[in-house]
Design a protein around this motif. Structure first.
Motif, PDB file in Angstrom:
ATOM      1  N   GLY A  31       0.803  -1.206   0.000  1.00  0.00           N
ATOM      2  CA  GLY A  31       0.000   0.000   0.000  1.00  0.00           C
ATOM      3  C   GLY A  31       0.838   1.259   0.000  1.00  0.00           C
ATOM      4  O   GLY A  31       0.453   2.261   0.618  1.00  0.00           O
ATOM      5  N   ARG A  32       1.938   1.242  -0.673  1.00  0.00           N
ATOM      6  CA  ARG A  32       2.849   2.385  -0.711  1.00  0.00           C
ATOM      7  C   ARG A  32       2.669   3.152  -2.013  1.00  0.00           C
ATOM      8  O   ARG A  32       2.804   2.612  -3.127  1.00  0.00           O
ATOM      9  N   VAL A  33       2.371   4.456  -1.871  1.00  0.00           N
ATOM     10  CA  VAL A  33       2.172   5.308  -3.039  1.00  0.00           C
ATOM     11  C   VAL A  33       3.497   5.566  -3.751  1.00  0.00           C
ATOM     12  O   VAL A  33       3.563   5.642  -4.977  1.00  0.00           O
ATOM     13  N   ASP A  34       4.590   5.729  -2.994  1.00  0.00           N
ATOM     14  CA  ASP A  34       5.878   5.997  -3.637  1.00  0.00           C
ATOM     15  C   ASP A  34       6.335   4.831  -4.500  1.00  0.00           C
ATOM     16  O   ASP A  34       6.899   5.007  -5.574  1.00  0.00           O
ATOM     17  N   LEU A  35       6.072   3.595  -4.018  1.00  0.00           N
ATOM     18  CA  LEU A  35       6.409   2.433  -4.842  1.00  0.00           C
ATOM     19  C   LEU A  35       5.548   2.372  -6.102  1.00  0.00           C
ATOM     20  O   LEU A  35       6.003   1.959  -7.169  1.00  0.00           O
ATOM     21  N   LEU A  36       4.271   2.779  -5.961  1.00  0.00           N
ATOM     22  CA  LEU A  36       3.384   2.809  -7.131  1.00  0.00           C
ATOM     23  C   LEU A  36       3.897   3.793  -8.181  1.00  0.00           C
ATOM     24  O   LEU A  36       3.930   3.495  -9.388  1.00  0.00           O
ATOM     25  N   PHE A  37       4.335   4.963  -7.734  1.00  0.00           N
ATOM     26  CA  PHE A  37       4.854   5.970  -8.671  1.00  0.00           C
ATOM     27  C   PHE A  37       6.114   5.463  -9.367  1.00  0.00           C
ATOM     28  O   PHE A  37       6.257   5.565 -10.582  1.00  0.00           O
ATOM     29  N   ALA A  38       7.041   4.893  -8.585  1.00  0.00           N
ATOM     30  CA  ALA A  38       8.280   4.385  -9.178  1.00  0.00           C
ATOM     31  C   ALA A  38       7.996   3.232 -10.128  1.00  0.00           C
ATOM     32  O   ALA A  38       8.605   3.104 -11.197  1.00  0.00           O
ATOM     33  N   GLY A  39       7.067   2.352  -9.753  1.00  0.00           N
ATOM     34  CA  GLY A  39       6.729   1.231 -10.618  1.00  0.00           C
ATOM     35  C   GLY A  39       6.126   1.672 -11.936  1.00  0.00           C
ATOM     36  O   GLY A  39       6.450   1.128 -13.001  1.00  0.00           O
ATOM     37  N   LEU A  40       5.202   2.667 -11.867  1.00  0.00           N
ATOM     38  CA  LEU A  40       4.622   3.183 -13.116  1.00  0.00           C
ATOM     39  C   LEU A  40       5.690   3.813 -14.000  1.00  0.00           C
ATOM     40  O   LEU A  40       5.692   3.644 -15.219  1.00  0.00           O
TER      41      LEU A  40
END
Length: 424
Positions: A31-40
């Motif tokens: 549930g980490r937004v920063d990981l979501l941004f980096a992954g995208l």
């Protein structure tokens, strides 16, 4: 101007994309937004690179020249490519390799430097143009299309790679090898045939030529030394009756059976070598083929040698005979003033063909038949019975070696005829 191939991710692109997928999974798990941004970002970066390479094509103009324009099989040709940037934006550094047909050794990829934008006036400024060169060595005669030029580029981050074909293809003419042939066959009579040669030996006092004073440009082989010594000035043979000596050559181009392609290539190489040799001796050379007519038929210098080898470059075997070949060939021989040097180059071995050709012996002197395949050897008996000198053109012998065998066989046949005349 540029045809684009399908761009593909590089190894770096695959790794970056895989890392992006892992980060997306981790973002959903933790549930980490920063990981979501980096992954995208990492997932979309290779995709963006592929899209950019698809639409951001290099706009290049390519001019192509060969030196020489036509090359003999087995020789080197220098290929020169003038590449100019016709886009209003600079090009990135790329690699290039030329498209070569089968039978050419592939060339290694080389670097293509960055080119500046083309001037607004439309005139090349020099820095927007580069000259590329490489050497090719075709092994077999024919007409080949070289090109287009293939350039490959990557995006600035090295995530994807795309290839582009730029410029047009251009035909390269590869002529058959022309071997230098030694003396011994066509030089005997210079168009008069063997029979006049026999007369000269049996009646040494016969005077067949009228001497005249030497003129600048006369070949030294025509100097008549007896008249020169007698008159104390350089004299040459007039030979007006032989001002345009003829020689004839018949090339078998009908495919008798599958798998005789190599024999046909040797036959074409021999035909080119013999015809050019005769032209250099000053003959007007008539060339007929047994298949579909594709040759001009008559050649002389200047220019006839280049015309003939150029036509032989594209000559292919036929599946059917080209009409009454023997009749046309006989008509040409009968049109000569006397028996003329005649050469048969046989590769097909059609049944009964040797017997028809054997009947032409009375128009030919010297009369040489080159048998390039075992099938063609079936005509040997009928040809030799009529007086033809037959030579086997086996694989492994080049045109010069086959010609040397013909010279030796011709000399033996001539010596035998001299002996027969002496016995009479």
């Amino acid at each position: 101007m540029a045809a684009v191939s399908r761009p593909l991710p590089t190894l770096r692109g695959w790794v970056v994309g895989a890392c992006g997928v892992v980060l997306l999974v981790a973002a959903g798990w933790f549930g980490r937004v920063d990981l979501l941004f980096a992954g995208l970002l990492l997932t979309l970066a290779p995709l963006a690179a592929l899209i950019a390479l698809t639409f951001d094509r290099p706009w290049l103009d390519v001019s192509r020249t060969y030196a020489p324009d036509a090359v003999a099989a087995g020789d080197e040709v220098q290929v020169r490519l003038g590449v100019r940037n016709v886009s209003p934006r600079p090009t990135p550094a790329m690699t290039w390799v030329d498209t070569l047909p089968a039978g050419f050794a592939p060339t290694a990829a080389r670097s293509l430097p960055s080119l500046v934008a083309r001037a607004d006036t439309g005139v090349a400024r020099g820095a927007d143009t580069v000259t590329l060169r490489y050497t090719a060595r075709p092994q077999r005669r024919g007409t080949y299309l070289l090109g287009p030029l293939l350039v490959t580029r990557t995006d600035p981050f090295g995530l994807a790679r795309g290839g582009y074909g730029v410029g047009e293809s251009k035909v390269l003419v590869v002529t058959p090898r022309v071997s230098a042939l030694g003396p011994g066959v066509a030089e005997v009579s210079r168009g008069e045939g063997t029979d006049p040669e026999l007369v000269r030996h049996s009646i040494p006092s016969s005077d067949e030529v009228t001497p005249r004073e030497y003129r600048p440009g006369d070949p030294l082989r025509r100097v008549q030394w007896r008249a020169t010594a007698r008159l104390d000035r350089l004299m040459v043979r007039q030979e007006e009756q032989l001002s345009n000596p003829e020689a004839w050559l018949l090339l078998d181009t009908v495919r008798a059976r599958p798998g005789d392609g190599e024999a046909f290539e040797r036959a074409v190489e021999l035909a080119a070598s013999v015809a050019v040799h005769l032209l250099e001796l000053g003959y007007l050379v008539g060339v007929h083929e047994t298949g579909e007519r594709r040759l001009a038929g008559s050649y002389q210098l200047p220019g006839g040698d280049h015309l003939l080898v150029g036509e032989l470059a594209a000559l292919a075997q036929s599946t059917e005979p080209g009409g009454d070949v023997v009749g046309r060939f006989a008509a040409g021989l009968r049109g000569a003033r006397a028996a003329v040097p005649t050469f048969l180059i046989l590769a097909g071995g059609e049944p009964g063909f040797g017997g028809e050709l054997a009947a032409l012996r009375r128009y030919a002197s010297p009369a040489i038949a080159f048998l390039m395949t075992p099938a063609a050897s079936a005509a040997r008996e009928s040809l030799e019975r009529a007086g033809w000198v037959c030579v086997q053109g086996d694989e492994g012998r080049d045109a010069a070696a086959v010609w040397s065998l013909a010279a030796q066989a011709h000399q033996r046949a001539t010596a035998q005829r001299f002996a027969e005349v002496g016995d009479v």
